[in-house]
Design an enzyme around this catalytic site. Structure first.
Site, short mmCIF file in Angstrom:
data_model
loop_
_atom_site.label_atom_id
_atom_site.label_comp_id
_atom_site.label_asym_id
_atom_site.label_seq_id
_atom_site.Cartn_x
_atom_site.Cartn_y
_atom_site.Cartn_z
N HIS A 104 -8.30 47.95 38.17
CA HIS A 104 -8.23 46.62 38.74
C HIS A 104 -7.13 46.55 39.80
O HIS A 104 -6.18 47.34 39.79
CB HIS A 104 -7.97 45.59 37.64
CG HIS A 104 -9.08 45.51 36.62
ND1 HIS A 104 -9.44 44.34 36.00
CD2 HIS A 104 -9.91 46.46 36.11
CE1 HIS A 104 -10.44 44.56 35.16
NE2 HIS A 104 -10.73 45.84 35.20
N GLU A 106 -4.70 44.48 40.31
CA GLU A 106 -3.36 44.25 39.78
C GLU A 106 -2.77 45.56 39.23
O GLU A 106 -1.59 45.86 39.44
CB GLU A 106 -3.39 43.20 38.67
CG GLU A 106 -3.78 41.81 39.13
CD GLU A 106 -5.28 41.53 39.05
OE1 GLU A 106 -5.63 40.36 38.83
OE2 GLU A 106 -6.08 42.48 39.19
N CYS A 131 -7.69 38.70 35.13
CA CYS A 131 -8.58 38.74 33.97
C CYS A 131 -7.78 39.13 32.73
O CYS A 131 -6.61 39.52 32.80
CB CYS A 131 -9.70 39.75 34.20
SG CYS A 131 -9.17 41.48 34.19
N CYS A 134 -6.14 42.63 32.72
CA CYS A 134 -4.92 42.76 33.52
C CYS A 134 -3.75 42.02 32.88
O CYS A 134 -2.60 42.46 32.97
CB CYS A 134 -5.15 42.24 34.94
SG CYS A 134 -6.23 43.32 35.91
#
Length: 302
Positions: A104, A106, A131, A134
């Site tokens: 992801h 992040e 999400c 994360c």
């Protein structure tokens, strides 16, 4: 991977700002505090609005052959006073692998900062709320309780600020497993390289020494040799909830992408994984990914 997308986004900035942002190519997706402050002055933007303006540039670093959906994220290194360095990241998907291997945005930005020496972050900014995956990943970070998480939608002038306790109430984390260490905490293990005359083995060993594996003890690192002679490495980052962690090869793929912002990615011609003997192993999944990109994995246990 499309390095042209990054250059196309650079062209959207004023020339004087683009000249500064071009340095991201040579700095592995990092902007120094002086560069950030100069950009703020040139573009007449606050720090938060500058980072928001960089979202499309960060997203252009994405590799997304499955979702075709690019996401960018930006983190700032912690400094007790003043501006810290800024690190860009983007989602990275690996065709032919389970979706679990998706990185992801992040995670990529945090991985970028960690591999460039940061031990704590003061803030993360994204255009949509992180999400659950994360949020759990970030909950492992050193200093996470003091880190600001800014959500600034691209189509809105609004900005929301959170702490991890807002986004992940009643969280399960390292303390529940009686671990005092945290991801990005300054630390380094000491063990010998299994082949001291091999520079790729040494690079993988150094990555393993700096990895974070308090739950399994499977400290692991990988080093990739590119056909231009460069070496790209990656470290394992474990998580109290297990699944949100990042394998060493995932981290290496992030760093490989960051090393090819201005040109087509070089070919990986050799790869070494070094890991400590433990109840788990990353050999199988790593060998699969390395094989998919056309190389063969050499494996060492220490």
């Amino acid at each position: 991977m499309n390095h042209k997308a990054f250059q196309d986004q650079l062209a959207q900035f004023p020339v004087n700002a683009a000249d500064i942002l071009q340095q991201l190519v040579h700095q592995q997706g990092r902007l120094e505090p002086e560069q950030v402050n100069e950009l703020k002055g040139l573009m007449e933007l606050t720090s938060e609005n500058l980072l928001k303006a960089l979202f499309p540039l960060a997203a252009s670093m994405s590799t997304c052959p499955i979702s075709h959906f690019s996401v960018g994220a930006i983190v700032e290194g912690f400094r007790s006073e003043g501006q810290g360095p800024v690190y860009l990241g983007a989602n990275l998907e690996t065709a032919g692998q389970p979706l679990k291997m998706t990185i992801h945005a992040e995670q990529a930005a945090i991985c970028n900062a960690w591999h460039q020496g940061e031990t704590r972050l003061c803030r993360l900014i994204v255009n949509e709320a992180p999400c659950g995956h994360c949020r759990q990943f970030m909950n492992e970070l050193h200093g996470i309780n003091q880190m600001d998480i800014l959500v600034s939608p691209l189509d809105s002038g609004q900005q929301r600020q959170y702490r991890i306790s807002n986004l992940l109430p009643d969280a399960f984390g390292p303390g529940d497993l009686k671990q005092s260490t945290r991801l990005m905490s300054p630390s380094q293990l000491s063990f010998e390289s299994p082949n001291p005359v091999d520079k790729l083995v040494n690079a993988a060993t150094e990555a393993a020494r700096r990895s974070y594996a308090p739950y399994s003890g499977c400290h692991s690192g990988i080093a990739l040799l590119i056909d231009n002679g460069d070496i790209v490495s990656g470290r394992y980052a474990e998580n109290a909830a297990f699944n949100p962690g990042m394998t060493a090869v995932e981290a290496a793929l992030v760093n490989l992408r960051l090393s090819s912002l201005a040109e087509n990615q070089g070919k990986v011609i050799d790869a070494v994984l070094v890991e400590r003997q433990a109840p788990i192993s990353h050999q199988g999944v790593t060998a699969s990914i390395i094989s998919h990109i056309g190389a063969e994995l050499r494996y060492f246990v220490v």
